[in-house]
Design a protein around this motif. Structure first.
Motif: not given
Length: 172
Positions: A35-47
């Motif tokens: 779950v944490a990796g999913g959040w981070l991959t989305d966040h990093l991809s957008r940013a």
């Protein structure tokens, strides 16, 4: 990790109850890491773009897994070894959301086929891994060698992440 209960109980000397608890810990931590990796991959991809959010995250996760596996071989405490192994699986699973997102990035019209191939090849590793561990332990009487082999596989996987360009569709 199919051999983990055997390793924890027969090699590290945990009781059956403690061995079962420590054998479950990697999967509990992996669920959180998913779950944490999913959040981070989305966040990093957008940013920062898909390469950072997918590939660098995957590479760092796999390198962390390899490092934790290697570190576990040099620690004397059975509890510390068990915790490091649990963290290693969680680290590898931290990249899981990125791994499932990349096929959507590179082949949105054929993501099912790409994920099917990815899952099939991954499961071949899951088939061969336990056989290699059993063979190595039987042949060389060493539980350390399988950890070295697994760490090596994760290093190769980390480098493979760097070869992916999630911003370029395969159909282009």
């Amino acid at each position: 990790f199919t051999w983990l209960p055997t390793y924890l109980i027969n090699v590290l000397g945990f009781s059956l109850l403690a061995g079962v608890a420590f054998a479950a810990l990697p999967f509990l931590l992996a669920g959180i890491a998913d779950v944490a990796g999913g959040w981070l991959t989305d966040h990093l991809s957008r940013a920062h773009g898909l390469r950072v959010g997918r590939c660098y995250l995957g590479c760092a996760s796999f390198l962390s897994c390899a490092g934790l596996l290697l570190l576990s071989t040099g620690i004397g405490s059975p509890v510390a070894k068990a915790i490091l192994l649990a963290c290693a699986l969680a680290s590898a699973d931290f990249a899981l959301s990125a791994a499932w997102a990349v096929p959507l990035d590179i082949a949105p019209d054929h993501a099912g086929v790409v994920t099917g191939w990815m899952n099939t090849l991954g499961n071949l590793g899951g088939l061969v891994g336990p056989l290699v561990v059993g063979f190595v332990v039987e042949e060389y009487q060493s539980w350390v060698i399988p950890f070295y082999i697994t760490a090596g596989v994760y290093v190769v996987g980390a480098l493979a992440w760097l070869l992916i360009d999630p911003a370029t569709p395969v159909e282009a």
